[in-house]
Design a protein around this motif. Structure first.
Motif, short mmCIF file in Angstrom:
data_model
loop_
_atom_site.label_atom_id
_atom_site.label_comp_id
_atom_site.label_asym_id
_atom_site.label_seq_id
_atom_site.Cartn_x
_atom_site.Cartn_y
_atom_site.Cartn_z
N ASP A 122 0.83 -1.22 0.00
CA ASP A 122 0.00 0.00 0.00
C ASP A 122 0.86 1.26 0.00
O ASP A 122 0.49 2.26 -0.62
N HIS A 136 -3.96 -5.10 -4.08
CA HIS A 136 -3.63 -3.84 -3.38
C HIS A 136 -2.75 -2.95 -4.26
O HIS A 136 -2.97 -1.74 -4.34
N SER A 190 -3.92 0.68 -5.83
CA SER A 190 -3.15 1.88 -5.49
C SER A 190 -2.41 2.48 -6.68
O SER A 190 -1.87 3.58 -6.59
#
Length: 309
Positions: free
Chosen positions: A61, A91, A95
């Protein structure tokens, strides 16, 4: 000449401000990654396998490439799941971290792994308009037809996000432009409701019937006439105009007996209502409850224009 110099000075100051902001963001990212690394090193002697995987999600992240590499080297799993069932690759895709996605793919991340709602990394990339990641996943063989929440396909997610580049890439690799989600909406409905003209054009060019009926007997013109609240008005008008020019039936009715004009009136879309009126929409028509377009709007100025004289 003075004005030109001032303009150049302004542009330079904007560029410097943007570079400073980017530099500050990188510094903050770097600081966050260093903090994560320090905490990991302190906890490492007694850390569990689950905690290693949780740290990997934080590294992904935060786009902490060095830490993620170290964690993977020390046994973190690319098949780890968060509480919603998503893997690290999802993830990274959500992102927009391409380098991180490449690292995870190189370490064997399952490309089509789905979370509890069914969403894959490709779905997240499409939903977030992350073009480079979507293209990379497609190139690497991601299944373009696997749906996410509510049966929404990556192409529908990209259509709603307004990303024609991703829509084009998905179509080129076999995405189904006609597949409806669980609510009966195919990708073109999302494009019409989101006032995404380029995507509406692209999908209609694939022999989709402009007057097709979707759930509740709604047509594309009806969806475009009651668009998403966040859609820019100028774009809404362009989509409605294009659909009319391309042969959309202006006074078709949905299962409540409502026309595009009634839908625009009820939604307070005055400019769309004005356009429909100018193009010949009939304001005297009544829905199944006996209401005309004028009865459905809360805008007094629009009600006046809609009241048959």
């Amino acid at each position: 000449e003075i004005a030109v110099h001032r303009h150049l000075g302004f542009l330079c100051s904007v560029a410097i401000a943007l570079l400073s902001a980017a530099s500050a963001a990188r510094a903050a990212d770097s600081e966050r990654c260093q903090g994560l690394s320090r905490r990991f090193e302190i906890a490492k002697p007694q850390i569990t396998a689950i905690e290693v995987s949780l740290t990997l999600f934080s590294a992904v992240d935060g786009n902490c490439i060095d830490l993620a590499t170290k964690l993977l080297d020390q046994g973190a799993s690319v098949d780890a799941r968060d509480r919603l069932g998503a893997r690290p690759l999802s993830h990274a895709a959500r992102s927009g971290h391409l380098q991180m996605a490449d690292l995870l793919l190189a370490r064997g991340a399952p490309i089509d792994a789905r979370n509890l709602a069914g969403s894959t990394a490709l779905y997240f990339a499409a939903e977030g308009s992350h073009i480079s990641i979507a293209q990379r996943l497609i190139e690497r063989g991601a299944d373009v037809k696997l749906t996410g929440r509510s049966g929404i396909s990556p192409i529908a997610a990209a259509a709603y996000a307004g990303n024609d580049v991703i829509v084009e890439a998905l179509l080129a690799h076999g995405a189904d432009e006609r597949a409806p989600d669980e609510t009966g909406k195919p990708p073109i409905v999302y494009a019409a409701a989101g006032a995404r003209l380029d995507i509406v054009k692209r999908l209609l060019a694939r022999n989709i019937d402009i007057n097709a009926r979707y759930r509740n007997d709604l047509t594309l013109l009806m969806w475009a006439s009651g668009p998403d609240e966040q859609a820019p008005e100028a774009q809404e008008i362009k989509v409605v105009s294009y659909l009319l020019d391309a042969g959309a039936h202006i006074d078709d009715r949905d299962d409540r007996g409502r026309t595009a004009l009634m839908i625009a009136a009820e939604g307070g879309h005055a400019e769309i209502a004005n356009l429909l009126l100018a193009r010949g929409a009939d304001p005297s028509l009544k829905d199944k409850a006996g209401k005309r377009a004028a009865d459905l709007t809360v805008l007094s100025s629009l009600r006046e224009r809609l009241t048959p004289h």
